[in-house]
Design a protein around this motif. Structure first.
Motif, PDB file in Angstrom:
ATOM      1  N   ALA A  76      -2.437  14.065  -7.020  1.00  0.00           N
ATOM      2  CA  ALA A  76      -1.752  14.566  -8.214  1.00  0.00           C
ATOM      3  C   ALA A  76      -0.485  13.743  -8.433  1.00  0.00           C
ATOM      4  O   ALA A  76       0.019  13.072  -7.522  1.00  0.00           O
ATOM      5  CB  ALA A  76      -1.406  16.047  -8.063  1.00  0.00           C
ATOM      6  N   GLY A  77      -0.005  13.795  -9.679  1.00  0.00           N
ATOM      7  CA  GLY A  77       1.203  13.068 -10.011  1.00  0.00           C
ATOM      8  C   GLY A  77       0.946  12.011 -11.064  1.00  0.00           C
ATOM      9  O   GLY A  77      -0.177  11.859 -11.581  1.00  0.00           O
ATOM     10  N   GLU A  78       2.021  11.265 -11.405  1.00  0.00           N
ATOM     11  CA  GLU A  78       1.931  10.203 -12.406  1.00  0.00           C
ATOM     12  C   GLU A  78       2.530   8.920 -11.855  1.00  0.00           C
ATOM     13  O   GLU A  78       3.591   8.941 -11.219  1.00  0.00           O
ATOM     14  CB  GLU A  78       2.668  10.607 -13.690  1.00  0.00           C
ATOM     15  CG  GLU A  78       2.059  11.793 -14.408  1.00  0.00           C
ATOM     16  CD  GLU A  78       2.786  12.102 -15.708  1.00  0.00           C
ATOM     17  OE1 GLU A  78       3.728  11.356 -16.044  1.00  0.00           O
ATOM     18  OE2 GLU A  78       2.414  13.091 -16.373  1.00  0.00           O
ATOM     19  N   VAL A  79       1.829   7.824 -12.117  1.00  0.00           N
ATOM     20  CA  VAL A  79       2.276   6.503 -11.664  1.00  0.00           C
ATOM     21  C   VAL A  79       2.186   5.547 -12.842  1.00  0.00           C
ATOM     22  O   VAL A  79       1.150   5.492 -13.527  1.00  0.00           O
ATOM     23  CB  VAL A  79       1.405   5.978 -10.498  1.00  0.00           C
ATOM     24  CG1 VAL A  79       1.758   4.530 -10.190  1.00  0.00           C
ATOM     25  CG2 VAL A  79       1.590   6.842  -9.270  1.00  0.00           C
ATOM     26  N   LYS A  80       3.271   4.797 -13.072  1.00  0.00           N
ATOM     27  CA  LYS A  80       3.276   3.781 -14.116  1.00  0.00           C
ATOM     28  C   LYS A  80       3.907   2.511 -13.559  1.00  0.00           C
ATOM     29  O   LYS A  80       5.039   2.550 -13.051  1.00  0.00           O
ATOM     30  CB  LYS A  80       4.051   4.250 -15.350  1.00  0.00           C
ATOM     31  CG  LYS A  80       4.006   3.254 -16.506  1.00  0.00           C
ATOM     32  CD  LYS A  80       4.696   3.820 -17.744  1.00  0.00           C
ATOM     33  CE  LYS A  80       4.596   2.835 -18.906  1.00  0.00           C
ATOM     34  NZ  LYS A  80       5.250   3.362 -20.133  1.00  0.00           N
ATOM     35  N   GLU A 117      -3.323 -14.694  -8.494  1.00  0.00           N
ATOM     36  CA  GLU A 117      -4.325 -13.636  -8.495  1.00  0.00           C
ATOM     37  C   GLU A 117      -3.647 -12.275  -8.464  1.00  0.00           C
ATOM     38  O   GLU A 117      -2.626 -12.086  -7.790  1.00  0.00           O
ATOM     39  CB  GLU A 117      -5.238 -13.798  -7.280  1.00  0.00           C
ATOM     40  CG  GLU A 117      -6.315 -12.734  -7.143  1.00  0.00           C
ATOM     41  CD  GLU A 117      -7.074 -12.847  -5.830  1.00  0.00           C
ATOM     42  OE1 GLU A 117      -8.265 -12.527  -5.811  1.00  0.00           O
ATOM     43  OE2 GLU A 117      -6.453 -13.238  -4.814  1.00  0.00           O
ATOM     44  N   VAL A 118      -4.233 -11.324  -9.189  1.00  0.00           N
ATOM     45  CA  VAL A 118      -3.792  -9.933  -9.152  1.00  0.00           C
ATOM     46  C   VAL A 118      -4.994  -9.070  -8.792  1.00  0.00           C
ATOM     47  O   VAL A 118      -6.039  -9.144  -9.454  1.00  0.00           O
ATOM     48  CB  VAL A 118      -3.206  -9.477 -10.503  1.00  0.00           C
ATOM     49  CG1 VAL A 118      -2.782  -8.018 -10.419  1.00  0.00           C
ATOM     50  CG2 VAL A 118      -2.025 -10.345 -10.905  1.00  0.00           C
ATOM     51  N   VAL A 119      -4.844  -8.259  -7.747  1.00  0.00           N
ATOM     52  CA  VAL A 119      -5.906  -7.340  -7.334  1.00  0.00           C
ATOM     53  C   VAL A 119      -5.283  -5.959  -7.157  1.00  0.00           C
ATOM     54  O   VAL A 119      -4.329  -5.799  -6.379  1.00  0.00           O
ATOM     55  CB  VAL A 119      -6.587  -7.779  -6.018  1.00  0.00           C
ATOM     56  CG1 VAL A 119      -7.681  -6.787  -5.632  1.00  0.00           C
ATOM     57  CG2 VAL A 119      -7.157  -9.181  -6.155  1.00  0.00           C
ATOM     58  N   VAL A 120      -5.806  -4.964  -7.887  1.00  0.00           N
ATOM     59  CA  VAL A 120      -5.311  -3.598  -7.799  1.00  0.00           C
ATOM     60  C   VAL A 120      -6.485  -2.695  -7.440  1.00  0.00           C
ATOM     61  O   VAL A 120      -7.515  -2.700  -8.134  1.00  0.00           O
ATOM     62  CB  VAL A 120      -4.667  -3.138  -9.122  1.00  0.00           C
ATOM     63  CG1 VAL A 120      -4.130  -1.715  -8.973  1.00  0.00           C
ATOM     64  CG2 VAL A 120      -3.555  -4.090  -9.536  1.00  0.00           C
ATOM     65  N   HIS A 121      -6.322  -1.925  -6.369  1.00  0.00           N
ATOM     66  CA  HIS A 121      -7.338  -0.938  -5.973  1.00  0.00           C
ATOM     67  C   HIS A 121      -6.827   0.446  -6.374  1.00  0.00           C
ATOM     68  O   HIS A 121      -5.696   0.815  -6.040  1.00  0.00           O
ATOM     69  CB  HIS A 121      -7.575  -0.980  -4.467  1.00  0.00           C
ATOM     70  CG  HIS A 121      -8.187  -2.255  -3.979  1.00  0.00           C
ATOM     71  ND1 HIS A 121      -9.541  -2.477  -3.970  1.00  0.00           N
ATOM     72  CD2 HIS A 121      -7.616  -3.385  -3.501  1.00  0.00           C
ATOM     73  CE1 HIS A 121      -9.796  -3.685  -3.491  1.00  0.00           C
ATOM     74  NE2 HIS A 121      -8.636  -4.265  -3.195  1.00  0.00           N
ATOM     75  N   VAL A 122      -7.658   1.202  -7.094  1.00  0.00           N
ATOM     76  CA  VAL A 122      -7.264   2.549  -7.542  1.00  0.00           C
ATOM     77  C   VAL A 122      -8.192   3.576  -6.909  1.00  0.00           C
ATOM     78  O   VAL A 122      -9.342   3.274  -6.564  1.00  0.00           O
ATOM     79  CB  VAL A 122      -7.316   2.644  -9.080  1.00  0.00           C
ATOM     80  CG1 VAL A 122      -6.328   1.673  -9.714  1.00  0.00           C
ATOM     81  CG2 VAL A 122      -8.726   2.384  -9.599  1.00  0.00           C
ATOM     82  N   LEU A 181      -3.595   1.327  -4.242  1.00  0.00           N
ATOM     83  CA  LEU A 181      -3.109   2.661  -4.604  1.00  0.00           C
ATOM     84  C   LEU A 181      -4.006   3.773  -4.075  1.00  0.00           C
ATOM     85  O   LEU A 181      -3.848   4.936  -4.460  1.00  0.00           O
ATOM     86  CB  LEU A 181      -2.994   2.765  -6.137  1.00  0.00           C
ATOM     87  CG  LEU A 181      -2.104   1.726  -6.824  1.00  0.00           C
ATOM     88  CD1 LEU A 181      -2.129   1.933  -8.334  1.00  0.00           C
ATOM     89  CD2 LEU A 181      -0.677   1.793  -6.297  1.00  0.00           C
ATOM     90  N   ARG A 182      -4.905   3.447  -3.186  1.00  0.00           N
ATOM     91  CA  ARG A 182      -5.877   4.440  -2.726  1.00  0.00           C
ATOM     92  C   ARG A 182      -5.287   5.444  -1.739  1.00  0.00           C
ATOM     93  O   ARG A 182      -5.913   6.457  -1.444  1.00  0.00           O
ATOM     94  CB  ARG A 182      -7.077   3.727  -2.088  1.00  0.00           C
ATOM     95  CG  ARG A 182      -7.932   2.969  -3.084  1.00  0.00           C
ATOM     96  CD  ARG A 182      -9.019   2.159  -2.414  1.00  0.00           C
ATOM     97  NE  ARG A 182      -8.473   1.053  -1.635  1.00  0.00           N
ATOM     98  CZ  ARG A 182      -9.209   0.129  -1.016  1.00  0.00           C
ATOM     99  NH1 ARG A 182     -10.536   0.196  -1.113  1.00  0.00           N
ATOM    100  NH2 ARG A 182      -8.645  -0.845  -0.321  1.00  0.00           N
ATOM    101  N   GLU A 183      -4.084   5.164  -1.224  1.00  0.00           N
ATOM    102  CA  GLU A 183      -3.449   6.095  -0.304  1.00  0.00           C
ATOM    103  C   GLU A 183      -2.553   7.113  -1.008  1.00  0.00           C
ATOM    104  O   GLU A 183      -1.918   7.943  -0.356  1.00  0.00           O
ATOM    105  CB  GLU A 183      -2.624   5.311   0.726  1.00  0.00           C
ATOM    106  CG  GLU A 183      -3.421   4.338   1.566  1.00  0.00           C
ATOM    107  CD  GLU A 183      -4.422   5.049   2.462  1.00  0.00           C
ATOM    108  OE1 GLU A 183      -4.098   6.153   2.942  1.00  0.00           O
ATOM    109  OE2 GLU A 183      -5.526   4.503   2.671  1.00  0.00           O
ATOM    110  N   THR A 202       0.868  -1.183   0.000  1.00  0.00           N
ATOM    111  CA  THR A 202       0.000   0.000   0.000  1.00  0.00           C
ATOM    112  C   THR A 202       0.901   1.229   0.000  1.00  0.00           C
ATOM    113  O   THR A 202       1.212   1.805   1.055  1.00  0.00           O
ATOM    114  CB  THR A 202      -0.926   0.019   1.226  1.00  0.00           C
ATOM    115  OG1 THR A 202      -1.655  -1.209   1.288  1.00  0.00           O
ATOM    116  CG2 THR A 202      -1.923   1.170   1.150  1.00  0.00           C
ATOM    117  N   PRO A 203       1.389   1.640  -1.165  1.00  0.00           N
ATOM    118  CA  PRO A 203       2.303   2.795  -1.212  1.00  0.00           C
ATOM    119  C   PRO A 203       1.588   4.085  -0.831  1.00  0.00           C
ATOM    120  O   PRO A 203       0.415   4.289  -1.157  1.00  0.00           O
ATOM    121  CB  PRO A 203       2.770   2.801  -2.664  1.00  0.00           C
ATOM    122  CG  PRO A 203       1.711   2.069  -3.419  1.00  0.00           C
ATOM    123  CD  PRO A 203       1.157   1.050  -2.484  1.00  0.00           C
TER     124      PRO A 203
END
Length: 403
Positions: free
Chosen positions: A322-326, A335-340, A316-318, A294-295
């Motif tokens: 602003a900014g850019e993430v790649k 399993e892959v789970v990504v929260h945005v 990634l909810r924390e 949880t970055p």
């Protein structure tokens, strides 16, 4: 005058011709009395249940066999579709494919039959395009040998659904009263003793199974030794050789009797073979684990997350607004789970290269070699944090969620 050597050759040729003729006869009997797909008790198209009822085996075993074949390079997918197209449904005269070409009447609609036929193309492309040509051929040979064994050893059995004979209706004009009523003294007559039956001949135990297991152990040991000098003898190729030995043992057992227990070695070994071809176990052993992060800042997000067997859960909810993430995420099996965040602008690409289920920001897909992608601007429209995701899984589930 023929020499003894030529006589032996003629005997061998004659025996081979008889064996091949026996195989052809057995396959013709299979087609003439092929299984019927029932309308009740089936999970999908009734192929596995129909085979189980035809040969009086547990339906769970038939379903497990199809699952194992599906895991063996995808062989089970086209085989199941072929059964759906070529086996008639309960109450139909002919199969869906025969009905489509005018060979009889059936309940399947032409549109459904055509759809099943179209599905056969991607199933075959997935199976033969996965790169495991040798293993696939061996698996198909083992499946054909299994069908041959069923027909040869259990083809004479009446299907389970039809095993009980129908009651015989009364003959018109026959008296409904008991003829012995005219002679009451005959009621106490003793029943005639049954004729003694000769003892059943003791079945000679076949050594095909033990011999096949012995050969498989020798092949495994030889491959391990040869692998020290010849790079070809990898674990995956060794498993392929063992599958070939077991398939040959099943085929030999169909002629000599016995060897049926080999299927319980063939099924798990096929699963292992699939895992070795679909999953890359090379590299850092830490990839065989679960990753949860949880970055809090943009710089905390890694450029790449990887796992061979396990899961990657990235929250990634924390992150700031602003900014850019790649970032890229790759999992071979798992399993892959990504929260945005709700308001982030997300550009995403989700892919299951072999077999999987995708649910990425409302776009869903499942099956073999599926992918979805697009750009989602969130609740507040364009502006704010920009996230670029490239998520890939070989076999497993991929979810990108906005919550």
């Amino acid at each position: 005058m023929w020499s003894p050597a030529r006589k032996r050759n003629l005997v061998v040729v004659s025996g081979t011709e008889k064996a091949m003729q026996g195989v052809a006869d057995t396959l013709r009997e299979f087609w003439a009395h092929r299984p019927v797909r029932p309308r009740a008790g089936r999970k999908l198209g009734g192929v596995a249940t129909g085979i189980a009822l035809r040969y009086r085996i547990d339906p769970v075993i038939a379903r497990i066999a199809f699952v194992a074949l599906a895991l063996s390079g995808g062989v089970g997918l086209p085989m199941y579709l072929a059964g759906w197209l070529l086996l008639p449904e309960e109450g139909d005269e002919v199969s869906p494919l025969e009905s489509l070409i005018g060979k009889g009447t059936g309940s399947a609609s032409p549109a459904k039959t055509v759809l099943l036929g179209f599905l056969m193309f991607p199933a075959l492309a997935f199976t033969f395009g996965s790169g495991g040509g040798f293993e696939i051929v061996v698996t198909i040979a083992a499946a054909v040998a299994g069908v041959y064994l069923l027909q040869k050893n259990r083809g004479h059995l009446q299907p389970a659904a039809l095993a009980e004979p129908a009651p015989v209706p009364p003959v018109p004009g026959a008296p409904a009263w008991d003829p012995l009523g005219a002679a009451p003294f005959a009621w106490d007559l003793p029943e005639p003793a049954p004729a003694p039956q000769p003892p059943a001949p003791r079945r000679r135990r076949s050594r095909v199974g033990l011999l096949t297991v012995g050969v498989a152990l020798l092949v495994a040991a030889g491959s391990v030794i040869a692998g020290a000098w010849v790079p070809w003898f990898t674990v995956a190729h060794t498993v392929g050789l063992l599958l070939a030995v077991l398939a040959a043992g099943l085929l030999a057992g169909s002629f000599a009797g016995g060897g049926r227990g080999l299927v319980w070695l063939l099924i798990p070994l096929s699963v292992v073979g699939f895992g070795l071809t679909a999953i890359d176990f090379d590299g850092d052993p830490t990839r065989l684990s679960n990753v949860e992060e949880t970055p809090k800042t943009v710089t905390d997000v890694r450029e790449r997350y990887e796992a061979s067997v396990g899961s990657v859960k990235l929250d990634l909810r924390e992150l700031p607004d602003a900014g850019e993430v790649k970032t890229a995420i790759e999992v071979e099996l798992g399993e892959v789970v990504v929260h945005v965040p709700k308001n982030a602008d997300v550009t995403y690409r989700c892919e299951a290269s072999s077999l999987g289920e995708l649910d990425c920001l409302g776009k869903r897909a499942e099956g073999s070699r599926v992918d979805v992608g697009g750009k989602d601007l969130g609740e507040n429209g364009e502006g704010g944090l920009e996230i670029d995701l490239d998520v890939r899984s070989s076999v497993g589930e991929v979810r990108v969620l906005r919550d």
